[in-house]
Scaffold this motif. Structure first.
Motif, PDB file in Angstrom:
ATOM      1  N   HIS A 161       0.819  -1.210   0.000  1.00 29.41           N
ATOM      2  CA  HIS A 161       0.000   0.000   0.000  1.00 29.41           C
ATOM      3  C   HIS A 161       0.859   1.269   0.000  1.00 29.41           C
ATOM      4  O   HIS A 161       0.438   2.294  -0.533  1.00 29.41           O
ATOM      5  CB  HIS A 161      -0.951  -0.012   1.195  1.00 29.41           C
ATOM      6  CG  HIS A 161      -2.059  -0.998   1.041  1.00 29.41           C
ATOM      7  ND1 HIS A 161      -3.091  -1.104   1.942  1.00 29.41           N
ATOM      8  CD2 HIS A 161      -2.308  -1.925   0.088  1.00 29.41           C
ATOM      9  CE1 HIS A 161      -3.932  -2.048   1.553  1.00 29.41           C
ATOM     10  NE2 HIS A 161      -3.468  -2.567   0.430  1.00 29.41           N
ATOM     11  N   SER A 162       2.042   1.176   0.568  1.00 30.65           N
ATOM     12  CA  SER A 162       2.957   2.323   0.520  1.00 30.65           C
ATOM     13  C   SER A 162       3.399   2.588  -0.915  1.00 30.65           C
ATOM     14  O   SER A 162       3.415   3.750  -1.375  1.00 30.65           O
ATOM     15  CB  SER A 162       4.177   2.065   1.411  1.00 30.65           C
ATOM     16  OG  SER A 162       3.806   1.911   2.758  1.00 30.65           O
ATOM     17  N   PHE A 163       3.760   1.520  -1.633  1.00 27.34           N
ATOM     18  CA  PHE A 163       4.142   1.670  -3.037  1.00 27.34           C
ATOM     19  C   PHE A 163       2.964   2.197  -3.863  1.00 27.34           C
ATOM     20  O   PHE A 163       3.134   3.062  -4.724  1.00 27.34           O
ATOM     21  CB  PHE A 163       4.623   0.335  -3.607  1.00 27.34           C
ATOM     22  CG  PHE A 163       6.082   0.070  -3.390  1.00 27.34           C
ATOM     23  CD1 PHE A 163       7.043   0.878  -3.974  1.00 27.34           C
ATOM     24  CD2 PHE A 163       6.502  -0.995  -2.612  1.00 27.34           C
ATOM     25  CE1 PHE A 163       8.406   0.643  -3.782  1.00 27.34           C
ATOM     26  CE2 PHE A 163       7.856  -1.254  -2.409  1.00 27.34           C
ATOM     27  CZ  PHE A 163       8.808  -0.429  -3.000  1.00 27.34           C
ATOM     28  N   GLU A 164       1.759   1.664  -3.606  1.00 26.91           N
ATOM     29  CA  GLU A 164       0.594   2.088  -4.380  1.00 26.91           C
ATOM     30  C   GLU A 164       0.258   3.552  -4.108  1.00 26.91           C
ATOM     31  O   GLU A 164      -0.042   4.314  -5.039  1.00 26.91           O
ATOM     32  CB  GLU A 164      -0.590   1.186  -4.048  1.00 26.91           C
ATOM     33  CG  GLU A 164      -0.441  -0.207  -4.643  1.00 26.91           C
ATOM     34  CD  GLU A 164      -1.540  -1.160  -4.215  1.00 26.91           C
ATOM     35  OE1 GLU A 164      -2.179  -1.757  -5.102  1.00 26.91           O
ATOM     36  OE2 GLU A 164      -1.744  -1.308  -2.998  1.00 26.91           O
ATOM     37  N   ALA A 165       0.310   3.954  -2.844  1.00 24.50           N
ATOM     38  CA  ALA A 165       0.050   5.358  -2.524  1.00 24.50           C
ATOM     39  C   ALA A 165       1.067   6.265  -3.210  1.00 24.50           C
ATOM     40  O   ALA A 165       0.700   7.301  -3.792  1.00 24.50           O
ATOM     41  CB  ALA A 165       0.094   5.562  -1.010  1.00 24.50           C
ATOM     42  N   ALA A 166       2.340   5.868  -3.163  1.00 27.50           N
ATOM     43  CA  ALA A 166       3.385   6.670  -3.801  1.00 27.50           C
ATOM     44  C   ALA A 166       3.178   6.748  -5.308  1.00 27.50           C
ATOM     45  O   ALA A 166       3.366   7.812  -5.924  1.00 27.50           O
ATOM     46  CB  ALA A 166       4.760   6.073  -3.490  1.00 27.50           C
ATOM     47  N   ALA A 167       2.756   5.628  -5.930  1.00 33.57           N
ATOM     48  CA  ALA A 167       2.516   5.620  -7.373  1.00 33.57           C
ATOM     49  C   ALA A 167       1.361   6.543  -7.738  1.00 33.57           C
ATOM     50  O   ALA A 167       1.434   7.306  -8.711  1.00 33.57           O
ATOM     51  CB  ALA A 167       2.242   4.195  -7.847  1.00 33.57           C
ATOM     52  N   TYR A 168       0.298   6.493  -6.966  1.00 31.96           N
ATOM     53  CA  TYR A 168      -0.861   7.335  -7.262  1.00 31.96           C
ATOM     54  C   TYR A 168      -0.550   8.816  -7.048  1.00 31.96           C
ATOM     55  O   TYR A 168      -0.976   9.666  -7.844  1.00 31.96           O
ATOM     56  CB  TYR A 168      -2.048   6.912  -6.400  1.00 31.96           C
ATOM     57  CG  TYR A 168      -2.833   5.762  -6.989  1.00 31.96           C
ATOM     58  CD1 TYR A 168      -3.939   5.986  -7.801  1.00 31.96           C
ATOM     59  CD2 TYR A 168      -2.468   4.437  -6.745  1.00 31.96           C
ATOM     60  CE1 TYR A 168      -4.662   4.945  -8.350  1.00 31.96           C
ATOM     61  CE2 TYR A 168      -3.182   3.374  -7.294  1.00 31.96           C
ATOM     62  CZ  TYR A 168      -4.268   3.645  -8.087  1.00 31.96           C
ATOM     63  OH  TYR A 168      -4.981   2.608  -8.648  1.00 31.96           O
ATOM     64  N   PHE A 169       0.180   9.134  -6.006  1.00 36.23           N
ATOM     65  CA  PHE A 169       0.529  10.540  -5.781  1.00 36.23           C
ATOM     66  C   PHE A 169       1.528  11.041  -6.832  1.00 36.23           C
ATOM     67  O   PHE A 169       1.498  12.211  -7.226  1.00 36.23           O
ATOM     68  CB  PHE A 169       1.086  10.730  -4.375  1.00 36.23           C
ATOM     69  CG  PHE A 169       0.045  10.676  -3.297  1.00 36.23           C
ATOM     70  CD1 PHE A 169      -1.122  11.424  -3.396  1.00 36.23           C
ATOM     71  CD2 PHE A 169       0.216   9.873  -2.181  1.00 36.23           C
ATOM     72  CE1 PHE A 169      -2.097  11.377  -2.408  1.00 36.23           C
ATOM     73  CE2 PHE A 169      -0.749   9.817  -1.181  1.00 36.23           C
ATOM     74  CZ  PHE A 169      -1.910  10.571  -1.298  1.00 36.23           C
ATOM     75  N   SER A 170       2.430  10.160  -7.290  1.00 38.42           N
ATOM     76  CA  SER A 170       3.355  10.541  -8.363  1.00 38.42           C
ATOM     77  C   SER A 170       2.593  10.860  -9.637  1.00 38.42           C
ATOM     78  O   SER A 170       2.901  11.829 -10.340  1.00 38.42           O
ATOM     79  CB  SER A 170       4.364   9.416  -8.613  1.00 38.42           C
ATOM     80  OG  SER A 170       5.179   9.195  -7.499  1.00 38.42           O
ATOM     81  N   ALA A 171       1.599  10.014  -9.947  1.00 41.39           N
ATOM     82  CA  ALA A 171       0.782  10.266 -11.135  1.00 41.39           C
ATOM     83  C   ALA A 171      -0.029  11.547 -10.983  1.00 41.39           C
ATOM     84  O   ALA A 171      -0.228  12.287 -11.951  1.00 41.39           O
ATOM     85  CB  ALA A 171      -0.147   9.082 -11.378  1.00 41.39           C
ATOM     86  N   THR A 172      -0.498  11.815  -9.772  1.00 40.54           N
ATOM     87  CA  THR A 172      -1.225  13.062  -9.514  1.00 40.54           C
ATOM     88  C   THR A 172      -0.342  14.263  -9.843  1.00 40.54           C
ATOM     89  O   THR A 172      -0.772  15.202 -10.533  1.00 40.54           O
ATOM     90  CB  THR A 172      -1.663  13.131  -8.038  1.00 40.54           C
ATOM     91  OG1 THR A 172      -2.540  12.042  -7.761  1.00 40.54           O
ATOM     92  CG2 THR A 172      -2.373  14.450  -7.745  1.00 40.54           C
ATOM     93  N   TYR A 173       0.885  14.215  -9.335  1.00 38.20           N
ATOM     94  CA  TYR A 173       1.814  15.314  -9.603  1.00 38.20           C
ATOM     95  C   TYR A 173       2.101  15.429 -11.096  1.00 38.20           C
ATOM     96  O   TYR A 173       2.156  16.532 -11.648  1.00 38.20           O
ATOM     97  CB  TYR A 173       3.110  15.080  -8.828  1.00 38.20           C
ATOM     98  CG  TYR A 173       4.167  16.128  -9.086  1.00 38.20           C
ATOM     99  CD1 TYR A 173       4.059  17.406  -8.544  1.00 38.20           C
ATOM    100  CD2 TYR A 173       5.275  15.833  -9.877  1.00 38.20           C
ATOM    101  CE1 TYR A 173       5.025  18.362  -8.786  1.00 38.20           C
ATOM    102  CE2 TYR A 173       6.242  16.792 -10.123  1.00 38.20           C
ATOM    103  CZ  TYR A 173       6.119  18.052  -9.574  1.00 38.20           C
ATOM    104  OH  TYR A 173       7.067  18.996  -9.829  1.00 38.20           O
ATOM    105  N   GLY A 174       2.272  14.267 -11.757  1.00 41.82           N
ATOM    106  CA  GLY A 174       2.541  14.296 -13.189  1.00 41.82           C
ATOM    107  C   GLY A 174       1.411  14.905 -13.988  1.00 41.82           C
ATOM    108  O   GLY A 174       1.641  15.702 -14.904  1.00 41.82           O
ATOM    109  N   LEU A 175       0.173  14.558 -13.633  1.00 40.97           N
ATOM    110  CA  LEU A 175      -0.966  15.105 -14.358  1.00 40.97           C
ATOM    111  C   LEU A 175      -1.153  16.587 -14.089  1.00 40.97           C
ATOM    112  O   LEU A 175      -1.537  17.351 -14.985  1.00 40.97           O
ATOM    113  CB  LEU A 175      -2.237  14.342 -13.983  1.00 40.97           C
ATOM    114  CG  LEU A 175      -2.458  13.003 -14.683  1.00 40.97           C
ATOM    115  CD1 LEU A 175      -3.735  12.347 -14.190  1.00 40.97           C
ATOM    116  CD2 LEU A 175      -2.518  13.183 -16.190  1.00 40.97           C
ATOM    117  N   VAL A 176      -0.890  17.018 -12.861  1.00 39.37           N
ATOM    118  CA  VAL A 176      -1.003  18.444 -12.546  1.00 39.37           C
ATOM    119  C   VAL A 176       0.017  19.244 -13.360  1.00 39.37           C
ATOM    120  O   VAL A 176      -0.312  20.292 -13.933  1.00 39.37           O
ATOM    121  CB  VAL A 176      -0.818  18.683 -11.033  1.00 39.37           C
ATOM    122  CG1 VAL A 176      -0.681  20.176 -10.739  1.00 39.37           C
ATOM    123  CG2 VAL A 176      -1.997  18.115 -10.256  1.00 39.37           C
TER     124      VAL A 176
END
Length: 225
Positions: free
Chosen positions: A96-111
């Protein structure tokens, strides 16, 4: 028929739309996933697909490409271990730590992707929706980590116990981020409340920054000469 073909060709070029579609499919499958191994496997497969799409999104920001792909790879690996039966708490926390980090990374990328363009495009409209769901998923994983490390972090009158179902955690995440306050799940541990406050702040900033940015791009596109 030609219109359908043209729509499909255009849709294939919209990674944000694909990401949003996959996440909505996962939400629907969560209704049937409880107690069904087949639906759980299908949900996991769609989750991996979402992570692969996230990997494509992350590649739009070169500075975070390697780190983002590392998060996605780790999430896929440890999620697979959970699927085949390795359910130790430390494995779930890492996954879940990896998944949270992946989702937040994608959030930053899309922003960054939305703020880089000068004109409003179709993919940016889908990206605005995808950013919201990515943030909600990321915070839901943080809530899950919190309750695994700190039992009884949440109070739920409809489900007593040390841990809450994943769907309930996702529901409170969407509820807090959208400021609707509809969830009956209440964070009671200090860590859970701090995470909730961060999400409330992120939800408000999302509306202030992203929505205003889309309005500005739409104005620029239709600005009179």
């Amino acid at each position: 028929m030609r219109a359908v073909v043209e729509f499909w060709k255009g849709f294939k070029l919209l990674p944000s739309a694909w990401l949003l579609l996959v996440q909505f499919l996962i939400l629907i499958l969560l209704v049937f996933a409880n107690g069904s191994r087949s639906y759980q496997a299908l949900t996991w497969a769609l989750g991996v697909l979402a992570l692969l799409i996230i990997a494509k999104v992350i590649r739009q920001t070169p500075a975070f490409t390697v780190l983002g792909l590392f998060f996605v790879s780790g999430a896929c690996l440890f999620s697979f271990l959970i699927l085949i039966g390795y359910s130790a708490t430390w494995i779930q926390v890492i996954a879940h730590s990896f998944e949270a980090a992946a989702y937040f990374s994608a959030t930053y990328g899309l922003v960054r992707y939305m703020f880089a363009d000068k004109y409003l495009t179709k993919d940016e409209l889908f990206a605005a929706g995808a950013v919201f769901t990515l943030m909600a998923w990321g915070f839901a994983f943080l809530y899950s980590i919190c309750q695994m490390l700190i039992p009884q972090s949440f109070l739920n009158p409809n489900h007593m116990g040390d841990s809450q179902p994943w769907l309930d955690l996702l529901f409170i995440s969407f509820s807090l981020q959208s400021a609707t306050g509809l969830s009956d799940l209440i964070p009671i541990s200090p860590v859970a409340r701090v995470i909730a406050m961060f999400q409330m702040f992120s939800g408000v900033m999302y509306l202030a920054l992203i929505v205003s940015r889309l309005i500005a791009l739409q104005y620029i596109a239709n600005k009179p000469d």
